[in-house]
Design a protein around this motif. Structure first.
Motif, short mmCIF file in Angstrom:
data_model
loop_
_atom_site.label_atom_id
_atom_site.label_comp_id
_atom_site.label_asym_id
_atom_site.label_seq_id
_atom_site.Cartn_x
_atom_site.Cartn_y
_atom_site.Cartn_z
N CYS A 103 0.98 -1.00 -0.13
CA CYS A 103 0.29 0.10 -0.21
C CYS A 103 1.07 1.32 -0.09
O CYS A 103 2.13 0.66 0.72
CB CYS A 103 -0.06 0.16 1.44
SG CYS A 103 -2.29 1.49 2.06
N GLU A 104 0.08 1.95 -0.94
CA GLU A 104 1.46 3.38 -0.42
C GLU A 104 0.45 4.59 -0.55
O GLU A 104 0.81 5.52 -0.40
CB GLU A 104 2.02 3.65 -2.45
CG GLU A 104 0.41 4.39 -3.08
CD GLU A 104 1.16 4.42 -4.82
OE1 GLU A 104 2.03 4.48 -5.07
OE2 GLU A 104 0.30 5.11 -5.61
N ALA A 105 -0.58 4.16 -0.29
CA ALA A 105 -1.53 5.23 1.34
C ALA A 105 -1.79 6.50 0.10
O ALA A 105 -1.68 7.72 -0.04
CB ALA A 105 -0.40 6.25 2.71
N ASN A 106 -2.16 6.24 -1.24
CA ASN A 106 -2.75 7.16 -2.13
C ASN A 106 -4.42 7.13 -1.51
O ASN A 106 -4.50 8.61 -2.52
CB ASN A 106 -2.56 6.73 -3.14
CG ASN A 106 -2.60 5.16 -4.01
OD1 ASN A 106 -4.02 5.17 -3.22
ND2 ASN A 106 -2.38 4.25 -4.62
N GLY A 107 -4.95 7.04 -1.04
CA GLY A 107 -6.09 7.34 -0.41
C GLY A 107 -7.22 6.58 -1.58
O GLY A 107 -8.54 7.43 -1.08
N VAL A 108 -7.00 5.84 -2.55
CA VAL A 108 -7.75 5.62 -3.57
C VAL A 108 -8.95 4.73 -3.16
O VAL A 108 -10.75 5.33 -3.02
CB VAL A 108 -7.48 4.91 -4.25
CG1 VAL A 108 -8.54 4.37 -5.68
CG2 VAL A 108 -6.88 5.51 -6.02
N CYS A 109 -9.01 4.18 -1.56
CA CYS A 109 -10.47 3.10 -1.71
C CYS A 109 -10.59 3.61 -0.30
O CYS A 109 -11.99 4.09 -0.13
CB CYS A 109 -9.62 1.83 -1.03
SG CYS A 109 -7.79 2.70 0.61
N LEU A 160 -5.06 -4.47 -1.44
CA LEU A 160 -5.89 -5.09 -0.95
C LEU A 160 -6.44 -6.80 -1.42
O LEU A 160 -6.44 -7.05 -2.65
CB LEU A 160 -7.82 -3.95 -1.70
CG LEU A 160 -7.27 -2.74 -0.82
CD1 LEU A 160 -8.25 -1.73 -1.25
CD2 LEU A 160 -7.18 -2.59 0.65
N LEU A 202 -2.86 3.08 6.12
CA LEU A 202 -4.42 2.74 5.55
C LEU A 202 -4.43 2.03 7.39
O LEU A 202 -4.40 0.42 7.41
CB LEU A 202 -4.31 1.96 4.53
CG LEU A 202 -6.14 1.87 4.13
CD1 LEU A 202 -6.66 2.57 3.62
CD2 LEU A 202 -5.91 0.61 3.20
N CYS A 248 -8.07 -0.61 -6.67
CA CYS A 248 -6.90 -0.15 -6.01
C CYS A 248 -5.39 0.56 -6.74
O CYS A 248 -4.74 -1.54 -7.73
CB CYS A 248 -6.20 -1.08 -4.84
SG CYS A 248 -4.80 -0.97 -4.33
N PRO A 249 -4.66 0.42 -6.93
CA PRO A 249 -3.63 0.41 -8.33
C PRO A 249 -2.32 0.55 -7.98
O PRO A 249 -1.52 -0.16 -8.94
CB PRO A 249 -2.98 2.36 -8.39
CG PRO A 249 -4.00 3.12 -7.30
CD PRO A 249 -4.83 2.20 -6.44
N LYS A 250 -2.26 -0.66 -6.46
CA LYS A 250 -1.10 -0.99 -6.02
C LYS A 250 -1.56 -2.55 -6.02
O LYS A 250 -0.80 -3.54 -5.37
CB LYS A 250 -0.85 -1.00 -4.53
CG LYS A 250 -0.08 0.95 -4.68
CD LYS A 250 1.04 0.61 -5.64
CE LYS A 250 2.36 0.32 -5.42
NZ LYS A 250 3.22 0.50 -6.03
S1 SF4 Z 1 -5.77 2.47 -3.06
FE1 SF4 Z 1 -4.93 0.42 -2.48
S2 SF4 Z 1 -2.06 1.59 -2.49
FE2 SF4 Z 1 -4.16 3.06 -2.10
S3 SF4 Z 1 -4.67 4.12 -0.01
FE3 SF4 Z 1 -5.99 1.81 -0.76
S4 SF4 Z 1 -4.96 0.25 -0.25
FE4 SF4 Z 1 -3.68 1.76 -0.39
#
Ligand code: SF4
Length: 63
Positions: free
Chosen positions: A10-16, A59, A32, A54-56
């Protein structure tokens, strides 16, 4: 349904967080936090969408 996150990916980009704010949160430390790991039925569709988005691919979902 259970949702989890791999904190190493997770890169904590906040998409989710944007897609399911009742379930996911970003704390002050930019880590997260999963507020509802046992996902209620009312949040299931939002969480599935967040997992797919999630771009990474950080999840994971257990149905
Ligand atoms: S969308 Fe993926 S990368 Fe971004 S905060 Fe959520 S789990 Fe982390």
């Amino acid at each position: 349904m259970r949702v989890g996150v791999d904190p190493l990916v997770c890169e904590a980009n906040g998409v989710c967080v944007g897609l399911a704010p009742e379930v996911f949160d970003l704390g002050d430390d930019d880590e997260l936090e999963i507020l509802l790991p046992d996902v209620p039925e009312s949040e299931a569709d939002r969480v599935r969408h967040a997992v797919r988005s999630c771009p990474k691919a950080a999840l994971t979902l257990e149905e």
